[in-house]
Design an enzyme around this catalytic site. Structure first.
Site, PDB file in Angstrom:
ATOM      1  N   GLY A   1      -4.117   0.209   3.427  1.00 53.65           N
ATOM      2  CA  GLY A   1      -3.287   1.095   3.383  1.00 53.65           C
ATOM      3  C   GLY A   1      -3.695   2.309   4.558  1.00 53.65           C
ATOM      4  CB  ALA A   2      -1.462   3.689   7.286  1.00 57.68           C
TER       5      ALA A   2
ATOM      6  NE  ARG B   1      -5.418  -4.921   8.575  1.00 59.37           N
ATOM      7  CZ  ARG B   1      -4.497  -4.741   7.584  1.00 59.37           C
ATOM      8  NH1 ARG B   1      -4.878  -4.053   6.822  1.00 59.37           N
ATOM      9  NH2 ARG B   1      -3.317  -5.450   7.348  1.00 59.37           N
TER      10      ARG B   1
ATOM     11  CD  GLN C   1      -1.547  -6.303   0.131  1.00 59.52           C
ATOM     12  OE1 GLN C   1      -0.718  -7.069  -0.087  1.00 59.52           O
ATOM     13  NE2 GLN C   1      -2.240  -6.640   1.380  1.00 59.52           N
TER      14      GLN C   1
ATOM     15  CG  ASP D   1       0.649  -0.059   7.675  1.00 61.96           C
ATOM     16  OD1 ASP D   1       1.815  -0.449   6.882  1.00 61.96           O
ATOM     17  OD2 ASP D   1      -0.585  -0.027   7.427  1.00 61.96           O
TER      18      ASP D   1
ATOM     19  CG  ASN E   1       5.299  -0.502   4.919  1.00 61.92           C
ATOM     20  OD1 ASN E   1       4.250   0.049   4.979  1.00 61.92           O
ATOM     21  ND2 ASN E   1       6.047  -0.760   3.866  1.00 61.92           N
ATOM     22  CE  LYS E   2       1.071  -5.268   3.563  1.00 60.12           C
ATOM     23  NZ  LYS E   2       0.039  -6.000   4.857  1.00 60.12           N
TER      24      LYS E   2
END
Lengths: 356, 356
Positions: A51-52, A94, A202, A243, A253-254
């Site tokens: 999670g950012a 990351r 997740q 993110d 994002n994801k």
């Protein structure tokens, strides 16, 4: 509900970073203690913390852990050399979430302000206080996002979300889930559809768990079901985190978020993105410059305890995608709602010009 | 490549239906023998055999297995009573794929033609021959679909597919994969992206396996990656099978197909559906009347060998969705290409008016 503390500092200057190992949830609740910077790096890389915003906080504490090897040294150059080493190293964990780089930069800037003025031990203490400040700020920011965003969700509506953007992705409370939590706390009845979020699930493992803990109606679906759930009229809003958001509003994002945004657009369902100012990267003109992390093929082929694809199969496993600004109805930040999503509106909300 | 025989009849009239247990692929190649109708029902229900055409063939053989209890009886009423019982029972195995009902109806009609003219033993022999005819026809139909569809795929193009529509979903060769196989056999170099296809991972387990066996370039992705793969320009065509197609062209297929069709439309990528005439249900005006099978929540929560969601979580698990005809560029049938996808064009291709 169980009080979730995603991550926190234990002890004094010589303490350590303790965090929930999110890869073990929901079946096991295990906390791990990171006592060196390598352990923090590994935890971020392996998504024990993810999670950012939470990655940003972990990185800030990671700097403190990393500096413990030099915090009693007398040589300023050694101390700042180690600071560069630690921040450069954590930056490799990351690539996509900008909060990581934002937090590392903030720690370096803070240290730099005291160079030549304070001893290494004093600067180390200031940096631990700074990490705690970042952590504490995130709590306030999450509450503010929840408050601003809650008005977007109507009583009785269905809300679809992707990945995990709750307390576990932040200091606590969350980004997109904060909006759902705040709406529910204000008395609105919501039905949440949670995408399981392959490959690492997740949504299935973390989002359903957080919503169930808070007594919010949640239904788990596979990612591929989202468009059909929209078509059936079950969903009136889609809300995700991010993110990294470029200056024009393009949002990484994801993986799967972009497809959701396309489906939402096809059904005239508003698509919201909730993210703190630290997730905006105004140095990037648009989403084309956001680096997309590629992850291990085994996440796809050996997802959960067994092999589910032939030996040697080629795999493409991008961890993120980029949703163009035109598909985002409203950005929800701690400073308020950003709509329409334009470069100008983002600039004035996220980096306001000092009052004349 | 290994000669895949999805299912086949073993022995004479008192033989049995042998099939590959597709739930064990790709790690184990196991064949099972169904010696009573309950075993056939269970195999269809549990997706040991799956894919609309293969389900139809299995059902036809299932009737033969079920009639073995009465094939030596002298009482015609007993025989036809058992036939009704067996077909009604098999019809309850899975609700969406119309090929199941089509095959059962064809078996009943065939038997009915000989009622009062042949003995039960003779009719049982005729029905086994009919099941073998359905099986053999499907081989020809798959080749014809491949031949008609191959011209739609350009040399050097990327092709995205969903679920498994190959030899394992049919007598052999496939529906959508037949098109890819035929294009590859004609010398075109294709790069196939295979959606893993949650929850049961037919794409990861079966499609990659079939393509690798034939030496065709295949890359496995999670379902949520498809839109991004399109956005990146990696895909020039999307092709899927179908489980039931209404008179207007609305097509039920594996959950996730509808979202793919929306993504393809958003990127101006043609979306093709390959299905034999037996998959068309011209009695349904549109897709709204197609029953959608709901399956066990455990497929979502315990998909990979271990539990991946909290105890007691609510799950929505539709096995299929319906893609509206307007999103389908071309339907590929054994009788040729159907485009534009209109009620009239479908009627004239699938149920041609007898020549005057």
């Amino acid at each position: 509900m169980k009080n979730i503390e995603t991550l926190h500092w234990v002890g004094k200057q010589d303490g350590c970073l303790r965090m929930i190992d999110q890869t073990r949830l929901p079946l096991e609740f295990v906390e791990i203690e990171c006592r060196d910077v390598e352990a923090v790096w590994e935890a971020v890389k392996m998504l024990r913390v993810r999670g950012a915003p939470a990655i940003g906080i972990a990185a800030a504490y990671g700097v403190c852990v990393g500096l413990q090897t030099v915090s009693n040294c007398q040589d300023e150059a050694d101390f700042f050399g180690r600071l560069d080493e630690v921040t450069d190293y954590l930056a490799t964990s990351r690539p996509t979430a900008v909060n990581l780089f934002w937090a590392l930069e903030r720690m370096k800037e803070t240290a730099g302000q005291f160079r030549g003025k304070k001893s290494p031990a004093e600067i180390a203490a200031i940096l631990l206080a700074e990490a705690k400040a970042i952590h504490q700020e995130d709590r306030r920011i999450c509450r503010a996002m929840g408050r601003h965003g809650a008005k977007l969700l109507a009583d009785g509506s269905g809300v679809l979300t992707h990945c995990n953007t709750g307390g576990l992705a932040t200091a606590d409370y969350g980004t997109a889930l904060a909006v759902i939590f705040a709406a529910a706390e204000s008395g609105k009845r919501l039905r949440v559809y949670a995408d399981e979020t392959r490959p690492l699930l997740q949504g299935a493992r973390l989002t359903t768990w957080e919503l169930m803990q808070r007594g919010i109606d949640v239904t788990l679906i596979c990612d591929s079901m989202a468009a059909w759930v929209m078509r059936e009229g079950r969903v009136q809003a889609v809300i995700t985190g991010a993110d990294r958001i470029a200056a024009n509003g393009d949002a990484a994002n994801k993986i799967g978020t972009y497809g959701l945004a396309l489906s939402a657009a096809a059904h005239d369902i508003p698509f919201y993105v909730a993210a703190p100012a630290s997730t905006f990267d105004l140095s990037l003109a648009d989403g084309g410059a956001i680096p997309i992390e590629q992850r291990d093929p085994a996440e796809v082929t050996h997802g959960f305890g067994r092999q589910t694809a032939p030996d040697g199969v080629e795999v493409y496993n991008p961890a993120f995608d980029v949703t163009p600004a035109r598909l985002i109805h409203t950005l929800i930040s701690e400073h308020g709602l950003i709509r329409p999503v334009t470069r100008e509106k983002i600039a004035e909300t996220i980096a306001p010009t000092p009052a004349a």
